[in-house]
Design a protein around this motif. Structure first.
Motif, PDB file in Angstrom:
ATOM      1  N   ASP A   1      18.095 -43.025 -14.041  1.00 45.38           N
ATOM      2  CA  ASP A   1      18.468 -41.612 -13.993  1.00 45.38           C
ATOM      3  C   ASP A   1      18.381 -41.061 -12.567  1.00 45.38           C
ATOM      4  N   ALA A   2      18.763 -41.886 -11.588  1.00 43.73           N
ATOM      5  CA  ALA A   2      18.666 -41.470 -10.185  1.00 43.73           C
ATOM      6  C   ALA A   2      19.512 -40.240  -9.888  1.00 43.73           C
ATOM      7  N   ASN A   3      20.543 -40.016 -10.673  1.00 43.69           N
ATOM      8  CA  ASN A   3      21.392 -38.848 -10.455  1.00 43.69           C
ATOM      9  C   ASN A   3      20.593 -37.550 -10.564  1.00 43.69           C
ATOM     10  N   HIS A   4      19.599 -37.538 -11.449  1.00 40.18           N
ATOM     11  CA  HIS A   4      18.807 -36.315 -11.596  1.00 40.18           C
ATOM     12  C   HIS A   4      17.957 -36.062 -10.353  1.00 40.18           C
ATOM     13  N   ILE A   5      17.486 -37.130  -9.726  1.00 43.34           N
ATOM     14  CA  ILE A   5      16.739 -36.957  -8.474  1.00 43.34           C
ATOM     15  C   ILE A   5      17.674 -36.406  -7.400  1.00 43.34           C
ATOM     16  N   ARG A   6      18.854 -36.979  -7.304  1.00 35.45           N
ATOM     17  CA  ARG A   6      19.822 -36.500  -6.313  1.00 35.45           C
ATOM     18  C   ARG A   6      20.135 -35.027  -6.532  1.00 35.45           C
ATOM     19  N   ARG A   7      20.256 -34.619  -7.779  1.00 46.65           N
ATOM     20  CA  ARG A   7      20.660 -33.251  -8.087  1.00 46.65           C
ATOM     21  C   ARG A   7      19.522 -32.242  -7.971  1.00 46.65           C
TER      22      ARG A   7
ATOM     23  N   TYR B   1      20.004 -33.413  -2.295  1.00 45.57           N
ATOM     24  CA  TYR B   1      21.302 -32.867  -1.866  1.00 45.57           C
ATOM     25  C   TYR B   1      21.162 -32.212  -0.499  1.00 45.57           C
ATOM     26  N   GLU B   2      21.160 -33.024   0.544  1.00 46.47           N
ATOM     27  CA  GLU B   2      21.089 -32.500   1.906  1.00 46.47           C
ATOM     28  C   GLU B   2      22.132 -33.226   2.757  1.00 46.47           C
ATOM     29  N   GLY B   3      23.379 -32.808   2.615  1.00 47.86           N
ATOM     30  CA  GLY B   3      24.464 -33.422   3.360  1.00 47.86           C
ATOM     31  C   GLY B   3      24.876 -32.605   4.563  1.00 47.86           C
ATOM     32  N   LEU B   4      25.896 -33.064   5.241  1.00 43.31           N
ATOM     33  CA  LEU B   4      26.402 -32.335   6.401  1.00 43.31           C
ATOM     34  C   LEU B   4      26.799 -30.913   6.025  1.00 43.31           C
ATOM     35  N   LEU B   5      27.442 -30.765   4.869  1.00 41.44           N
ATOM     36  CA  LEU B   5      27.846 -29.461   4.345  1.00 41.44           C
ATOM     37  C   LEU B   5      27.269 -29.300   2.948  1.00 41.44           C
ATOM     38  N   ARG B   6      27.348 -28.088   2.391  1.00 43.53           N
ATOM     39  CA  ARG B   6      26.886 -27.885   1.018  1.00 43.53           C
ATOM     40  C   ARG B   6      27.634 -26.710   0.395  1.00 43.53           C
TER      41      ARG B   6
END
Length: 651
Positions: free
Chosen positions: A90-96, A100-105
């Motif tokens: 369930d790694a997607n839940h960690i990402r969400r 979530y720290e990308g170049l843009l958001r």
């Protein structure tokens, strides 16, 4: 209108109206919030500063930290955010939540794209060159400087290394030949992405999950695990880790281009997130604590996050998650509790659990899609599944209103796998064809092709054997399993044997991407703007396109083991999509997308069930600064992360 034309000041924000609005406008403007006069920090960090373990907060922040407006009020420090993960994949839940720290958001309301890790950006008029200006003095979670050279490491050591990246990611390529872009470092805080042809979707990709990838490889840490940077010491590290090759070693140290489980296995790897792991994603619990070098502050100069730590208990049953919510043991969750059958329990236990509901629009186009694998390895099943009449008949055999009433507690309306009606990509024929429940018509169509039946009344295929379809659904997605169970009865009534097989989520995706499935059901994403970015159920655009993984493999990389050249309609869709990616003109993008959908309507490879009900999550009543509404998209807006959990706090 060209999406790259309206250029003003270097500090930028890409104005993207809400996903149901047709326009998409690039606007470069100055930020609303100025820099605070002084900075403050969490008490636990102040103690470490006093003990000489950390430098002062002013030295840990970049020269120009990102100032984030709060939702309700300035928060207070402390507390632990309790949440859950469903199983080991369930790694997607960690990402969400924390990744979530990308170049843009995206902004919380999904109305804008704004700078994030990048302090500002610029794009040229033909969408072939994108310049990102990073924050001077920004640091990884271990205090080491974050610079453009870290992005260059990702490009040179990962993307351009064929052992680690056999095929470059599609968002980083242009043209029919999938030519990868290039990256150039101008100085420590300036990096330029260039493409041979226009990449009209690049900024949208950077605001979604893919924008995280180029800034996830701390060179000073990762180069020790790479053979090109540590040729003399790599063998010892491979042996010490108990793996076979340096590629395996690099993988387990965090090489996860899709932010899968590997990304969260090494708690020593520096990150840019508000909270950083203190344990690997394994066993029964995954934990993360505040990043002392996090580079965002509130309007009064308080370094974020407010919450000290995040604890994810790992459970194997979605109903255990529901029980924890009802008992008040989860502070926020908008994942794994969307099953409509859970609504009554959630409402009944709202007072006991001391939580409120967080509702939001859903960008999904369907509650469930049923894709038939047109590239099946079994030639008999391939012949049957490629028969459009067969698919049409089985669509007419489904009593969608019964499913809506039984599984989705009366919410939704019959709908095929098609964008929502209030989007610029609405295609009426694709959305509404073959919806009528008509078992007599279904039998009539099937009788023309497969009239023979066995002793149990099931139809026989061209090889004389029973037509049996294995319908696979992820364990934990109970609405998927339940819906397949109802469809099983509908198809049995017209002589088709559907066997429902619940399966582990990660294994399901492995089987899809290996072209080993008959029918594999999933949420119908791509209901609005996301259709441009992830059109996987409209044509075979990625290995997760379960209606034709082998054709998708050819589109991605013709040398892949399962790759097969697609038939002419799918080839045409792929050509149209390459044209769509190569333009920043919104009207042209919409026209091209509608052409793709027109072909999808002709092919009818994916059956839909119904429109999605309003998405619902929960937040404990003492958790503040949580927006009342958070969109749910399945990845493009990786909810709830754009709602800025780092400024949530407990009162």
């Amino acid at each position: 209108m060209n999406v790259q034309q309206k250029k003003k000041a270097p500090r930028s924000a890409l104005r993207v109206p809400l996903w149901w609005v047709a326009a998409l406008v690039l606007a470069l403007s100055s930020p609303v919030w100025g820099q605070p006069a002084q900075f403050n920090e969490a008490p636990q960090l102040a103690e470490r500063v006093s003990a000489g373990e950390l430098p002062p907060v002013e030295e840990r922040l970049p020269d120009n930290p990102l100032v984030v407006p709060v939702v309700e009020r300035i928060g207070t420090y402390g507390g632990t955010w309790r949440t859950v993960l469903l199983g080991a994949s369930d790694a997607n839940h960690i990402r969400r939540t924390i990744g979530y720290e990308g170049l843009l958001r995206w902004t919380p309301d999904w109305s804008d794209i704004v700078p994030n890790v990048a302090e500002s950006y610029e794009a040229n008029e033909d969408a072939t060159e994108f310049t990102f200006h990073l924050r001077e003095g920004m640091r990884w979670s271990d205090g080491h400087p974050f610079t453009a050279h870290d992005i260059m490491f990702w490009y040179e050591a990962v993307v351009m290394n064929e052992e680690l990246t056999p095929a470059p990611p599609t968002w980083f390529t242009t043209g029919e030949d999938n030519v990868p872009g290039t990256v150039e470092v101008i100085d420590d805080t300036t990096v330029v992405f260039r493409f041979e042809q226009p990449n009209g979707l690049f900024l949208l990709e950077m605001a979604g999950g893919f924008g995280v990838i180029p800034v996830s490889y701390p060179r000073h840490y990762m180069e020790q695990f790479h053979i090109d940077y540590n040729p003399d010491g790599i063998d010892a590290l491979v042996q010490q880790a108990g793996v076979n090759t340096w590629v395996d070693l690099f993988q387990i140290r965090g090489n996860s281009p899709d932010y899968t489980v590997e990304h969260w296995q090494d708690p020593n790897r520096p990150m840019l997130n508000a909270w950083v792991p203190t344990s690997p994603y394994a066993g029964t619990r995954f934990t993360a604590q505040r990043n002392p070098y996090y580079w965002k502050v509130d309007e009064e100069g308080n370094q974020l996050p407010y919450i000290d730590s995040v604890v994810y208990d790992i459970v194997e049953d979605a109903e255990l998650i529901l029980l924890r919510v009802a008992n008040g043991e989860i502070d926020f969750l908008d994942r794994h509790i969307a099953d409509p059958s859970y609504r009554a329990v959630l409402f009944d236990n709202q007072e006991r659990g001391d939580y409120r509901f967080i509702e939001g629009p859903s960008a999904f186009m369907n509650t469930l899609v049923v894709p038939f694998n047109l590239t099946h390895r079994d030639p008999v099943k391939r012949e049957i599944f490629q028969n459009k009449d067969f698919r049409v008949a089985l669509s007419h055999a489904i009593n969608r209103q019964e499913i809506i009433d039984l599984v989705f507690i009366g919410q939704g309306e019959p709908w095929q796998a098609a964008p929502q009606a209030d989007t610029p990509y609405f295609h009426e024929r694709l959305a509404t064809q073959y919806l009528e429940y008509d078992p007599e018509l279904a039998n009539e169509i099937l009788d023309r092709h497969y009239p023979e039946r066995d002793a149990q009344g099931f139809r026989l295929g061209p090889d004389g054997n029973r037509i049996t379809i294995i319908g696979e659904a992820a364990v934990g997605s109970q609405t998927h399993v339940d819906t397949l169970g109802v469809i099983q009865e509908h198809w049995r009534a017209v002589g088709i044997d559907l066997q429902v097989r619940p399966i582990d989520r990660s294994l399901l995706w492995q089987r899809i991407e290996a072209n080993d499935v008959d029918v594999s059901v999933w949420d119908g994403d791509g209901g609005g703007l996301e259709a441009l970015i992830r059109p996987r159920y409209y044509f075979p655009s990625e290995l997760a396109s379960a209606q034709a993984p082998a054709w998708a493999a050819w589109y991605i990389n013709p040398t892949l083991e399962i790759a097969e050249e697609p038939e002419e309609p799918e080839r045409r869709q792929m050509e149209l999509y390459e044209q769509l990616r190569a333009t920043g003109d919104l009207d042209e993008q919409s026209e091209l997308m509608l052409e793709i959908l027109e072909i999808a309507a002709d092919r009818f490879a994916v059956i839909g069930v119904s429109t999605r009900p309003l998405a619902v999550g929960i937040a404990r009543n003492n958790l503040r600064n949580v927006p009342d509404s958070i969109p749910q998209t399945g990845g493009f807006y990786p909810n709830p992360a754009p709602a800025n959990p780092f400024q949530w706090f407990f009162e």
